[in-house]
Motif scaffolding. Sequence first.
Motif, PDB file in Angstrom:
ATOM      1  N   UNK A 140      39.090  52.046  35.928  1.00 50.60           N
ATOM      2  CA  UNK A 140      40.033  52.492  36.953  1.00 50.60           C
ATOM      3  C   UNK A 140      39.935  54.008  37.162  1.00 50.60           C
ATOM      4  N   UNK A 141      39.778  54.762  36.088  1.00 51.80           N
ATOM      5  CA  UNK A 141      39.622  56.208  36.208  1.00 51.80           C
ATOM      6  C   UNK A 141      38.332  56.552  36.943  1.00 51.80           C
ATOM      7  N   UNK A 142      37.269  55.820  36.655  1.00 55.35           N
ATOM      8  CA  UNK A 142      35.982  56.069  37.296  1.00 55.35           C
ATOM      9  C   UNK A 142      36.061  55.783  38.795  1.00 55.35           C
ATOM     10  N   UNK A 143      36.746  54.697  39.156  1.00 55.20           N
ATOM     11  CA  UNK A 143      36.882  54.335  40.564  1.00 55.20           C
ATOM     12  C   UNK A 143      37.649  55.398  41.344  1.00 55.20           C
ATOM     13  N   UNK A 144      38.760  55.858  40.778  1.00 53.80           N
ATOM     14  CA  UNK A 144      39.644  56.776  41.511  1.00 53.80           C
ATOM     15  C   UNK A 144      39.174  58.221  41.478  1.00 53.80           C
ATOM     16  N   UNK A 145      38.266  58.569  40.589  1.00 58.35           N
ATOM     17  CA  UNK A 145      37.830  59.970  40.503  1.00 58.35           C
ATOM     18  C   UNK A 145      36.363  60.189  40.854  1.00 58.35           C
TER      19      UNK A 145
ATOM     20  N   UNK B   9      39.258  69.207  40.446  1.00 54.06           N
ATOM     21  CA  UNK B   9      39.407  67.761  40.550  1.00 54.06           C
ATOM     22  C   UNK B   9      38.929  67.050  39.291  1.00 54.06           C
ATOM     23  N   UNK B  10      39.548  65.919  38.932  1.00 55.30           N
ATOM     24  CA  UNK B  10      39.059  65.144  37.794  1.00 55.30           C
ATOM     25  C   UNK B  10      37.646  64.607  38.019  1.00 55.30           C
ATOM     26  N   UNK B  11      37.202  64.596  39.284  1.00 54.84           N
ATOM     27  CA  UNK B  11      35.842  64.153  39.569  1.00 54.84           C
ATOM     28  C   UNK B  11      34.796  65.140  39.054  1.00 54.84           C
ATOM     29  N   UNK B  12      35.218  66.375  38.801  1.00 50.06           N
ATOM     30  CA  UNK B  12      34.286  67.346  38.228  1.00 50.06           C
ATOM     31  C   UNK B  12      33.924  66.910  36.814  1.00 50.06           C
ATOM     32  N   UNK B  13      32.641  66.743  36.503  1.00 55.15           N
ATOM     33  CA  UNK B  13      32.242  66.211  35.196  1.00 55.15           C
ATOM     34  C   UNK B  13      32.485  67.185  34.050  1.00 55.15           C
TER      35      UNK B  13
ATOM     36  N   UNK C 177      34.149  57.614  42.412  1.00 56.82           N
ATOM     37  CA  UNK C 177      33.610  56.832  43.520  1.00 56.82           C
ATOM     38  C   UNK C 177      34.331  57.109  44.834  1.00 56.82           C
ATOM     39  N   UNK C 178      35.656  56.977  44.835  1.00 57.91           N
ATOM     40  CA  UNK C 178      36.408  57.086  46.086  1.00 57.91           C
ATOM     41  C   UNK C 178      36.414  58.493  46.708  1.00 57.91           C
ATOM     42  N   UNK C 179      36.674  59.574  45.938  1.00 58.24           N
ATOM     43  CA  UNK C 179      36.741  60.901  46.570  1.00 58.24           C
ATOM     44  C   UNK C 179      35.475  61.314  47.330  1.00 58.24           C
ATOM     45  N   UNK C 180      34.278  61.166  46.770  1.00 57.22           N
ATOM     46  CA  UNK C 180      33.084  61.563  47.530  1.00 57.22           C
ATOM     47  C   UNK C 180      32.888  60.751  48.804  1.00 57.22           C
ATOM     48  N   UNK C 181      33.392  59.507  48.812  1.00 52.21           N
ATOM     49  CA  UNK C 181      33.267  58.667  50.005  1.00 52.21           C
ATOM     50  C   UNK C 181      34.287  59.064  51.056  1.00 52.21           C
ATOM     51  N   UNK C 182      35.538  59.251  50.633  1.00 49.75           N
ATOM     52  CA  UNK C 182      36.635  59.479  51.564  1.00 49.75           C
ATOM     53  C   UNK C 182      36.764  60.940  52.003  1.00 49.75           C
ATOM     54  N   UNK C 183      36.485  61.865  51.094  1.00 45.51           N
ATOM     55  CA  UNK C 183      36.585  63.304  51.413  1.00 45.51           C
ATOM     56  C   UNK C 183      35.354  64.032  50.853  1.00 45.51           C
TER      57      UNK C 183
END
Length: 230
Positions: free
Chosen positions: A136-141, A123-127, A143-149
Motif C-alpha cells: 500500500x505504501x509503494x502504491x501511494x508513494x 515527498x515520501x516518493x523520494x528514495x 506508483x500513483x504520484x509520478x502518473x498523476x502529477x
Amino acid sequence: MSSENILVLGSTGASGLAFLQEVLPVPDGPKLSLLVRNKSKLPQDLIEKYNDKVIIVEGGLNDEDKLDQVMKGVTTVVSFLGAYMSLTYLITRAKPTPIGESFHLIKRVMQKHGVKRLLALSTPAHPVAGENYTWSQYLTTKILPPIMVPQGSAEMDKIAEVCADEQFEYTIFRVPHLTEGSKDLKVAAGLYGPDFKGTQQLSRKSLAKWVFEETQQKNWIRKQPALGNY
C-alpha cells in the motif's frame, strides 16, 4: 527574545502559514525572516501583532541580492516550498524542476552567511536507503504520484536531492497528503515499512508543530524521515 532567526521559504503557502501561526506566538521564540514575492499575501493581522519578530524581504528564489539581504542574521532555513498541480504538465508529461534547482543558489548564499541548518519539505516518493515499502505504501508513494502529477513528483524529488547535502545539517521531512486537521494529532517520523505507524495523512498544523520542534531538538540531522499522523 531568542537569538535564533529562522528563514521561512514558502511562508505564504498553507503549510508555511501554519508554521507562522505556530511559531510567532511562542514566548521568547525565534525571529522569522520571510522571503516572499508579495507580502500582501501574508496574514496582516498576525504580522502586525508580532512585527518585532518578523523580517520581510520581497523577492524571488533566484534573486541573489534579495537572498543575501534576507539571509543576514539567519541561523536556520526552513522550506515549505512545493510543486502545484498543473494540467499542462499532466498532458505534456514535462518535468521541469525550477524550485529544486533554486536551492543551488540558496545553499551558496547560506554558506556565505555561515548558515548550516536546513530543513526542507519533500515527498515520501523520494528514495531513502533502508526503506522497505509495504504494497500500500509503494502504491501511494512510488506508483500513483509520478502518473498523476509527473512534474510535481519530479520537483519534490529534486528538492530532496539538492538539499540532502552533507555540507549542511539538513533534515528532509517527507510528507504524505496534507490535511486541515488538528495540531494535536500525533506525528510518526521514520522510514516507511511494515513498522511505520504513520498514516498517509498529515495535518498541516501538526506538521508545523513537528518542524518547529525539530529546529529546537535536532533529532533528525542528516536524515530524511517520512511523516504521518497516527
